[in-house]
Structure formats: C-alpha cells, structure tokens
Write a protein that holds these residues in place. Structure first.
Motif: not given
Length: 288
Positions: A107-108, A111-112, A119, A122, A141, A144, A146
C-alpha cells in the motif's frame, strides 16, 4: 470521506437495481471490486474491459469506487494495472480508486509511486479480534491520507448479543455459514479461547448497558469507527432480508469513554490479538 457504516450489496446487479429503483434522496455510492487472482497481462484493453463490464452491470456510466485486488505480489503487474486505472479515472470512467486486501508494504509502495490522492482507500479486515491494521497500516494511512473500509467488524455475527453466554459451536456442524466458520477459526486458533471471548462479550454487554441498552454490535462497531484511519465500516447485510438499519444507526448516537476503552483493553491484552500479524501475516495475507 466521513466515517460511516455502509452496506455491502450481494453483487453488481443488485447494486444497479437498487440504485435505479431507489426513491431515496440520499447520495448512493456504488463500490465494486476488480480482483485479479490468475496471472494476467494488464494491458489497456484488459483493464478497460474489466471496468466497462462493471459499469454495465451497475447500470451506470462510471464506477464510483473501484477497489482493486491483486493476488500475486511477486508479479509487479499490479503497478501497471493501477496506472491504467488512474488513466481511466482521468477520462471519467472511475471516480475514485481504492485497494482491497493489500498489506502495508505494498500500500505504501503504490501510494508513493502514484502520488498524493490517487488511492483513497484500502478494504481490509478490522475488529476487536483482528487488530492487524494497528500495526503498520495505520501509519501508512496517516502518511498518505488514506482511509480503511473495514469488514469483519462483527466477525460474521459472533460479536453480537446472540453469542453471549452460549457454548462454543461445532465448527463442522453444518449450522455455521462459511463466514462464521472463518471467524470462529480465527477466534479459537489465532486470538484466544472461547472462554476469553465470552469475557469480551460480557464486557461489551456491560458497556452497552452503560450507554442506555445499546447492543454488543453497536459497541464493537463504535470501537472500530473511533480509529481515525477508518473511513467506513462495511456491514454485511442482505438487502430486504436482514438489514438491521435502525439498529446500525444507533452507533452514531454515542462515544466510548476512557473507562469503556480501558475495560475493553483489559480483555484484549489477555488475548493473542496483538500477535495475529506474526501468525497470519499482515492485512490480506489470509487470502494469499
């Protein structure tokens, strides 16, 4: 994205039918998934065909929220697929892009690479029993901006008044749903014992009474929603059959106190919940 409870419709066709026939003035957001379980080359044609199929079945001209799942992390094609999904978003076929059962590391990474705001969510499992998002995912989260869309919050119905004071059910009796078998297995093999689980239900019942007779489900849901990285709790109901709408709305009318959380934590600390991430793996690992 405001934290809320959302209902999971059974399939895309029912979502489309519900939206078309709803007389409600509320904004209806249709979230769906594209899950890639088998090896596939995510070309523009493949990705666009998957999205068009979902648009047609949802009886719309776009997808409100497309949640993407990729089974094999060793195949980095998920990045190509997400870049194409972002292109389709800029073209108006998708409003928002989310992930489904991705772990903290990927996920990291996603998003990066895609940049801020691409995004938005999740979808992962999170409950009083399964607290894995607290270990790594919550930091991602925050980094980013999230939000998590959480499922399994009531553990297939085990975190409800129905199971308070009852003996442990037979996993293979045929009386449990597949979802219940999954969560019972987690309670007994990964989290702790049935006796400790009954202690947790008892504490939740006391807290519910303290707040005017709220249900164990209300307290369990509120506990999840109180985490700032949670955008919404997905309640697995069946439209027109077992919706529990009035019951679920009660979760908005109260807040857990420091005393409430301390009593819950006193049970959780006796469980193996904080170690589930080492025995099962990070979010979504149980599906890989």
């Amino acid at each position: 994205m405001h934290r809320r409870i959302t209902t999971a419709a059974q399939n895309l066709y029912s979502q489309g039918h519900f939206r078309r026939n709803s007389a409600s003035e509320r904004i209806i957001v249709g979230a769906t998934k594209w899950c890639v379980f088998q090896p596939v080359e995510p070309t523009r044609a493949v990705v666009e065909a998957a999205i068009q199929d979902r648009i047609e079945r949802m009886q719309s001209d776009h997808v409100d929220l497309l949640q993407f799942h990729w089974q094999d992390y060793s195949n980095k094609g998920y990045m190509n697929a997400l870049e194409i999904l972002h292109d389709l978003q800029t073209e108006g076929l998708i409003t928002a892009i989310g992930l489904c059962n991705f772990d903290a590391i990927r996920t990291d990474e996603i998003c990066t690479q895609l940049g801020p705001g691409v995004i938005v969510s999740n979808q992962v499992q999170f409950s009083l029993i399964d607290t894995r998002p607290l270990h790594g995912m919550s930091d991602v989260c925050e980094r980013h901006d999230l939000k998590l869309l959480t499922y399994g919050t009531l553990c297939g119905g085990f975190l409800t008044d129905r199971w308070l004071g009852r003996s442990v059910p037979d996993l293979y009796s045929g009386k449990l749903t597949p979802s219940q078998r999954k969560y019972l297995d987690m309670i007994l093999k990964a989290w702790g014992t049935w006796e400790l689980f009954q202690s947790l239900l008892g504490v939740l019942r006391v807290i519910g009474d303290r707040h005017g007779g709220l249900s164990i489900a209300n307290i369990s849901t509120r506990w999840v929603l109180d985490h700032p990285f949670v955008g919404a709790v997905i309640v697995g109901t069946r439209l027109g059959i077992s919706e529990h709408l009035d019951e679920n709305y009660k979760v908005y009318g109260f807040n857990l106190t420091e005393e409430d959380n301390a009593e819950i934590e006193a049970v959780l600390i006796r469980s193996n919940g904080r170690r589930i991430i080492t025995t099962i793996g990070d979010c979504g690992a149980e599906y890989r």
